[in-house]
Design an enzyme around this catalytic site. Structure first.
Site, mmCIF file in Angstrom:
data_model
loop_
_atom_site.group_PDB
_atom_site.id
_atom_site.type_symbol
_atom_site.label_atom_id
_atom_site.label_comp_id
_atom_site.label_asym_id
_atom_site.label_seq_id
_atom_site.Cartn_x
_atom_site.Cartn_y
_atom_site.Cartn_z
ATOM 1 N N ASP A 115 0.929 -1.279 -0.121
ATOM 2 C CA ASP A 115 0.264 -0.039 0.036
ATOM 3 C C ASP A 115 0.733 1.305 -0.030
ATOM 4 O O ASP A 115 0.395 2.256 0.469
ATOM 5 C CB ASP A 115 -1.070 -0.112 1.307
ATOM 6 N N LYS B 257 2.296 2.092 -4.975
ATOM 7 C CA LYS B 257 3.129 1.548 -6.329
ATOM 8 C C LYS B 257 2.359 1.611 -7.514
ATOM 9 O O LYS B 257 2.978 2.001 -8.665
ATOM 10 C CB LYS B 257 3.530 0.028 -6.075
ATOM 11 N N GLY C 135 -4.709 -4.119 -4.081
ATOM 12 C CA GLY C 135 -5.746 -3.312 -4.482
ATOM 13 C C GLY C 135 -5.031 -1.867 -4.750
ATOM 14 O O GLY C 135 -4.434 -1.454 -3.991
ATOM 15 N N HIS C 136 -5.383 -1.344 -5.969
ATOM 16 C CA HIS C 136 -5.034 -0.263 -6.201
ATOM 17 C C HIS C 136 -6.423 0.877 -6.616
ATOM 18 O O HIS C 136 -6.845 0.569 -7.785
ATOM 19 C CB HIS C 136 -3.714 -0.136 -7.430
ATOM 20 N N GLN D 131 2.087 -5.983 -3.031
ATOM 21 C CA GLN D 131 2.445 -6.184 -1.472
ATOM 22 C C GLN D 131 3.748 -5.310 -1.285
ATOM 23 O O GLN D 131 3.976 -4.370 -2.083
ATOM 24 C CB GLN D 131 2.383 -7.333 -1.062
HETATM 25 P P1 IMP Z 1 -2.715 -12.643 1.955
HETATM 26 O O1 IMP Z 1 -1.823 -12.112 0.881
HETATM 27 O O2 IMP Z 1 -4.251 -12.870 1.583
HETATM 28 O O3 IMP Z 1 -2.537 -14.406 2.326
HETATM 29 O O4 IMP Z 1 -2.490 -12.192 3.401
HETATM 30 C C1 IMP Z 1 -1.374 -12.394 4.092
HETATM 31 C C2 IMP Z 1 -0.705 -10.874 4.750
HETATM 32 O O5 IMP Z 1 -0.657 -10.128 3.773
HETATM 33 C C3 IMP Z 1 -2.000 -10.342 5.664
HETATM 34 O O6 IMP Z 1 -1.015 -9.594 6.761
HETATM 35 C C4 IMP Z 1 -2.442 -9.221 4.507
HETATM 36 O O7 IMP Z 1 -3.223 -8.044 5.206
HETATM 37 C C5 IMP Z 1 -1.159 -8.941 3.833
HETATM 38 N N1 IMP Z 1 -1.727 -8.390 2.366
HETATM 39 C C6 IMP Z 1 -1.884 -8.996 1.297
HETATM 40 N N2 IMP Z 1 -1.909 -8.082 0.310
HETATM 41 C C7 IMP Z 1 -1.748 -6.803 0.644
HETATM 42 C C8 IMP Z 1 -1.785 -5.716 0.243
HETATM 43 O O8 IMP Z 1 -2.059 -5.796 -1.130
HETATM 44 N N3 IMP Z 1 -1.504 -4.717 0.855
HETATM 45 C C9 IMP Z 1 -1.277 -4.658 2.240
HETATM 46 N N4 IMP Z 1 -1.299 -5.779 2.918
HETATM 47 C C10 IMP Z 1 -1.441 -7.011 2.085
HETATM 48 MG MG MG Z 2 -2.852 -1.594 -1.952
#
Ligand code: IMP
Ligand code: MG
Length: 456
Positions: free
Chosen positions: A13, A16, A40-41, A222
């Site tokens: 977040d 990017k 998510g963007h 991420q």
């Molecule tokens: P997962 O990727 O859904 O398995 O989540 C694993 C960890 O990564 C958790 O702490 C999520 O909140 C975090 N996470 C996954 N995708 C994002 C993102 O796009 N932005 C921020 N945190 C993320």
């Molecule tokens: Mg995001």
């Protein structure tokens, strides 16, 4: 640029998508290399919000071809939804989208078993999108790949075999009893119809483009501190979110990469569970969350907020081999009288020099903060470095200094000379409205209207 990676230098977040969006103006191909619809963007256009989860942000540029690499996990139904959302913004993504047949497919059972695995202590706080279990099937070689969507028999055989084992492992997940290969084929097939004709040898396309002198942008999702190997495990995502994941996730060799650009906010946020040393007390966090609109674009969860963490940023600079760092959302700090930055940690009474990529050790680390004066005015409309208030400049320069000299500024290649390029090692990019960052000495980057939005 010939081949540039844009990578998150924190917990995701960082903005990017916005940077990729701006850099896409100069790219021939934009490819996503890992992650899935957990990302998510948000793009705000004409007062309406569009959230991109899987499609690279480069799609907002007319004519730009976008690729989804082998390292990504794709949820076909969500991808179709995303394309429909793009259509409502007047963007027909399909003719410009190519997908690797080796990318793995997220199926309903991945989400169902993840929901159960996330119950109780030890929960990671995932986005609930089935990411970890889809990557688990990939690593265990029992997953479905996009290429398998071309053949009903292949798909149903893999799924039926997988369901037998999952029912044994998760007897409490009742929905597994009613799932079957043919039933899931019925769900997936409408999406397969448009996806299969768009499968392409992503690696080959990128090689060909680079060989012809094309410009390639590799978009990470991420951030480094969520990287499966290099983040504070186990509170990480299940893919290589750091720059090393880029060549792997699209089928290029590491030497194909020319430049690695890291993106960091001027403070820190994190979603999900796990240690976050520079986290603010809730009253302070609430203030920053409102100022920065810090709510997850994928899940809507309020983000945990904290001060910038220099040891973590230094670690990210090292792990990614950053050439440049772009600092976003500086203006969110405008109203803070004092700004704190974690400059080191202590653990069991001893100083800790390096960021420990292990949640247990990191949770025992207490940050040492340095307090800096705020700049006490709005930086929102500022577009040029020299127009920033001196204290804001000091803040950015101080961050630069705190990162030590592990990063270098790239000498732009000869043919790149008249293009905008990071002039300074770190860049200040505003959150909204934008247009200030990535200034070159020769001309300013025209930030397209489509990117005018907050990134979450
Ligand atoms: P997962 O990727 O859904 O398995 O989540 C694993 C960890 O990564 C958790 O702490 C999520 O909140 C975090 N996470 C996954 N995708 C994002 C993102 O796009 N932005 C921020 N945190 C993320
Ligand atoms: Mg995001």
């Amino acid at each position: 640029m010939p081949c540039t990676v844009v990578v998150g230098a924190q917990w995701g977040d960082e903005g990017k998508g916005k940077i990729v969006d701006a850099l896409s103006a100069d790219a021939d191909l934009v490819a996503r290399y890992q992650g899935g619809p957990n990302a998510g963007h948000s793009v705000i256009r004409d007062g309406r919000t569009l959230v991109l989860h899987l499609v690279p942000s480069g799609i907002l540029h007319p004519g730009r071809r976008c690729l989804i690499g082998n390292g990504v996990v794709v949820d076909p139904a969500r991808l179709t939804d995303e394309l429909h959302a793009l259509e409502t913004f007047g963007i027909d993504a399909r003719p410009r989208l190519g997908l690797s047949p080796s990318a793995h497919v997220i199926l309903p059972y991945h989400r169902e078993v993840e929901a159960v695995a996330e119950l109780g202590p030890g929960a990671i706080g995932t986005t609930g999108r089935g990411i970890g279990f889809a990557y688990r099937d990939k690593a265990a070689r029992v997953g479905v790949r996009l290429g398998d969507l071309a053949d009903r028999e292949v798909f149903t055989a893999i799924v039926d075999r997988r369901l037998v084992r999952l029912r044994q492992e998760f007897p409490e997940v009742a929905s597994l009893q009613t799932m079957s290969g043919p039933a899931l084929w019925g769900q997936v097939q409408p999406h397969a119809e448009w996806i299969v004709p768009r499968l392409t040898a992503v690696s080959h396309e990128l090689h060909q483009s680079l060989a012809r002198g094309g410009r390639v942008l590799l978009e990470g999702a991420q951030g480094t501190l969520l990287d499966l190997d290099h983040g504070p495990w186990p509170f990480v995502t299940s893919s290589p979110a750091s720059a090393a994941g880029a060549p792997l996730g699209v089928g290029l060799g590491p030497r194909a990469i020319d430049r690695v650009i890291g993106v960091s906010k001027a403070y820190a946020t994190r979603v999900g569970n796990g240690p976050f040393p520079s986290e603010m007390p809730e009253a302070e966090a609430a203030r920053l969350r409102e100022a920065g609109e810090e709510y997850g674009a994928t899940t809507g969860r309020p983000r945990r907020c904290g001060w910038l963490d220099l040891p973590a940023l230094r670690y990210a600079a090292r792990v990614n081999g950053l050439d440049a760092l772009i600092v976003t959302k500086l203006d969110v700090l405008d109203s803070f009288e004092e700004i704190r930055v974690a400059v080191g940690y202590e653990r069991i009474g001893r100083p800790v020099e390096e960021f420990p990529p292990d949640a247990r050790i990191l949770s025992e680390c207490t940050p040492r903060f340095r307090t800096l004066p705020g700049w006490g005015c709005s930086t929102r409309a500022i577009r040029r470095w020299q127009d920033l208030p001196p204290r804001a400049r000091d803040y950015l320069e101080w961050i630069e200094g705190g990162l030590k000299s592990r990063c270098r500024e790239t000498a732009p290649p000869a043919h790149d000379r008249d293009r905008p390029r990071p002039r300074r090692w770190s860049q200040h990019l505003r959150s909204e409205p934008r247009g200030g960052g990535l200034r070159g000495e020769t001309r300013r980057v025209a930030v397209p209207r489509s990117t005018k939005g907050l990134c979450r």
